[in-house]
Design a protein around this motif. Structure first.
Motif, PDB file in Angstrom:
ATOM      1  N   GLY A  20      14.082  18.697  38.854  1.00 20.56           N
ATOM      2  CA  GLY A  20      13.491  19.870  39.774  1.00 20.56           C
ATOM      3  C   GLY A  20      14.342  20.318  40.822  1.00 20.56           C
ATOM      4  O   GLY A  20      15.594  20.323  40.711  1.00 20.56           O
ATOM      5  N   THR A  21      13.733  20.857  41.971  1.00 19.34           N
ATOM      6  CA  THR A  21      14.233  21.224  43.116  1.00 19.34           C
ATOM      7  C   THR A  21      14.666  20.087  43.693  1.00 19.34           C
ATOM      8  O   THR A  21      14.278  18.994  44.339  1.00 19.34           O
ATOM      9  CB  THR A  21      13.307  22.017  44.007  1.00 19.34           C
ATOM     10  OG1 THR A  21      12.741  23.011  43.127  1.00 19.34           O
ATOM     11  CG2 THR A  21      13.915  22.555  45.012  1.00 19.34           C
ATOM     12  N   LEU A  22      16.286  20.216  44.417  1.00 13.82           N
ATOM     13  CA  LEU A  22      16.634  19.213  44.919  1.00 13.82           C
ATOM     14  C   LEU A  22      17.035  19.912  46.663  1.00 13.82           C
ATOM     15  O   LEU A  22      17.609  21.013  46.534  1.00 13.82           O
ATOM     16  CB  LEU A  22      18.086  18.566  44.676  1.00 13.82           C
ATOM     17  CG  LEU A  22      18.147  17.711  43.368  1.00 13.82           C
ATOM     18  CD1 LEU A  22      19.574  17.815  42.916  1.00 13.82           C
ATOM     19  CD2 LEU A  22      17.517  16.559  43.631  1.00 13.82           C
ATOM     20  N   ALA A  23      16.711  19.479  47.580  1.00 16.42           N
ATOM     21  CA  ALA A  23      16.997  20.104  48.861  1.00 16.42           C
ATOM     22  C   ALA A  23      18.366  19.967  49.289  1.00 16.42           C
ATOM     23  O   ALA A  23      18.913  21.069  49.645  1.00 16.42           O
ATOM     24  CB  ALA A  23      16.120  19.292  50.098  1.00 16.42           C
ATOM     25  N   GLU A  24      18.984  18.793  48.856  1.00 17.11           N
ATOM     26  CA  GLU A  24      20.567  18.590  49.284  1.00 17.11           C
ATOM     27  C   GLU A  24      20.970  17.559  48.605  1.00 17.11           C
ATOM     28  O   GLU A  24      20.429  16.456  48.138  1.00 17.11           O
ATOM     29  CB  GLU A  24      20.540  18.228  50.897  1.00 17.11           C
ATOM     30  CG  GLU A  24      22.101  18.103  51.452  1.00 17.11           C
ATOM     31  CD  GLU A  24      22.168  18.024  52.907  1.00 17.11           C
ATOM     32  OE1 GLU A  24      23.164  17.516  53.078  1.00 17.11           O
ATOM     33  OE2 GLU A  24      21.191  18.055  53.505  1.00 17.11           O
ATOM     34  N   ILE A  25      22.219  17.802  48.161  1.00 18.20           N
ATOM     35  CA  ILE A  25      22.949  16.722  47.274  1.00 18.20           C
ATOM     36  C   ILE A  25      24.732  16.789  47.714  1.00 18.20           C
ATOM     37  O   ILE A  25      25.241  17.752  48.113  1.00 18.20           O
ATOM     38  CB  ILE A  25      23.213  17.172  45.943  1.00 18.20           C
ATOM     39  CG1 ILE A  25      23.874  15.900  45.048  1.00 18.20           C
ATOM     40  CG2 ILE A  25      23.794  18.257  45.592  1.00 18.20           C
ATOM     41  CD1 ILE A  25      23.365  15.650  43.684  1.00 18.20           C
ATOM     42  N   ASP A  26      24.971  15.500  48.284  1.00 18.17           N
ATOM     43  CA  ASP A  26      26.135  15.255  49.090  1.00 18.17           C
ATOM     44  C   ASP A  26      26.855  14.425  48.298  1.00 18.17           C
ATOM     45  O   ASP A  26      26.707  13.355  48.012  1.00 18.17           O
ATOM     46  CB  ASP A  26      25.945  14.881  50.358  1.00 18.17           C
ATOM     47  CG  ASP A  26      27.263  14.622  51.210  1.00 18.17           C
ATOM     48  OD1 ASP A  26      28.464  14.704  50.633  1.00 18.17           O
ATOM     49  OD2 ASP A  26      27.222  14.762  52.319  1.00 18.17           O
ATOM     50  N   VAL A  27      28.016  14.736  47.465  1.00 24.29           N
ATOM     51  CA  VAL A  27      29.009  13.980  46.581  1.00 24.29           C
ATOM     52  C   VAL A  27      30.505  14.186  47.239  1.00 24.29           C
ATOM     53  O   VAL A  27      31.390  14.011  46.340  1.00 24.29           O
ATOM     54  CB  VAL A  27      28.587  14.545  45.095  1.00 24.29           C
ATOM     55  CG1 VAL A  27      27.483  13.774  44.564  1.00 24.29           C
ATOM     56  CG2 VAL A  27      28.783  15.863  44.850  1.00 24.29           C
ATOM     57  N   HIS A  28      30.474  14.441  48.236  1.00 26.86           N
ATOM     58  CA  HIS A  28      31.976  14.602  48.885  1.00 26.86           C
ATOM     59  C   HIS A  28      32.873  13.607  48.657  1.00 26.86           C
ATOM     60  O   HIS A  28      32.127  12.227  48.760  1.00 26.86           O
ATOM     61  CB  HIS A  28      31.838  15.263  50.355  1.00 26.86           C
ATOM     62  CG  HIS A  28      31.847  13.964  51.455  1.00 26.86           C
ATOM     63  ND1 HIS A  28      30.435  13.788  51.603  1.00 26.86           N
ATOM     64  CD2 HIS A  28      32.412  13.397  52.105  1.00 26.86           C
ATOM     65  CE1 HIS A  28      30.389  12.768  52.382  1.00 26.86           C
ATOM     66  NE2 HIS A  28      31.752  12.375  52.873  1.00 26.86           N
ATOM     67  N   PHE A  29      34.163  13.701  48.556  1.00 27.64           N
ATOM     68  CA  PHE A  29      35.135  12.311  48.388  1.00 27.64           C
ATOM     69  C   PHE A  29      34.693  11.324  47.442  1.00 27.64           C
ATOM     70  O   PHE A  29      34.491  10.285  47.468  1.00 27.64           O
ATOM     71  CB  PHE A  29      35.368  11.848  49.728  1.00 27.64           C
ATOM     72  CG  PHE A  29      36.642  10.940  49.899  1.00 27.64           C
ATOM     73  CD1 PHE A  29      37.574  11.800  49.762  1.00 27.64           C
ATOM     74  CD2 PHE A  29      36.645   9.764  50.162  1.00 27.64           C
ATOM     75  CE1 PHE A  29      38.884  10.802  49.791  1.00 27.64           C
ATOM     76  CE2 PHE A  29      37.739   8.921  50.131  1.00 27.64           C
ATOM     77  CZ  PHE A  29      39.069   9.635  50.056  1.00 27.64           C
ATOM     78  N   ASN A  30      34.378  12.001  46.119  1.00 27.48           N
ATOM     79  CA  ASN A  30      34.172  11.033  45.011  1.00 27.48           C
ATOM     80  C   ASN A  30      34.826  10.998  43.799  1.00 27.48           C
ATOM     81  O   ASN A  30      34.339  10.727  42.653  1.00 27.48           O
ATOM     82  CB  ASN A  30      32.392  11.047  44.789  1.00 27.48           C
ATOM     83  CG  ASN A  30      31.565  10.627  45.480  1.00 27.48           C
ATOM     84  OD1 ASN A  30      31.348   9.175  45.503  1.00 27.48           O
ATOM     85  ND2 ASN A  30      30.938  11.094  46.615  1.00 27.48           N
TER      86      ASN A  30
END
Length: 85
Positions: A20-30
């Motif tokens: 559903g709704t995600l406020a924030e997703i951080d997948v930097h440097f992966n």
């Protein structure tokens, strides 16, 4: 980063799609690229903020990844921030 690579990115995209709704997703440097990047991006239509920085998004399958990003920008209703630096 966590070096999630293709399968991890694909799994995270599937999870995000079902969440559903995600406020924030951080997948930097992966090391997200190619098919995994495309699957991840397609799963983020309900995210508000996305950090994909420091991933080689254009290294493998860059043209298709660009199309997935364009679709995300066109269809994501709640998206307010994307970092692809």
């Amino acid at each position: 980063g966590n070096a999630m690579y293709r399968e991890g990115a694909r799994a995270l995209g599937d999870l995000a799609r079902c969440h559903g709704t995600l406020a924030e997703i951080d997948v930097h440097f992966n090391h997200v690229q190619g098919d995994g990047a495309q699957d991840l991006i397609r799963g983020l239509l309900n995210a508000q903020a996305i950090n994909l920085s420091w991933n080689p998004l254009g290294k493998e399958g860059g043209e298709e990844t660009s199309r997935a990003l364009a679709q995300l920008f066109a269809e994501a209703k709640q998206l307010v921030h994307v970092d692809i630096s």
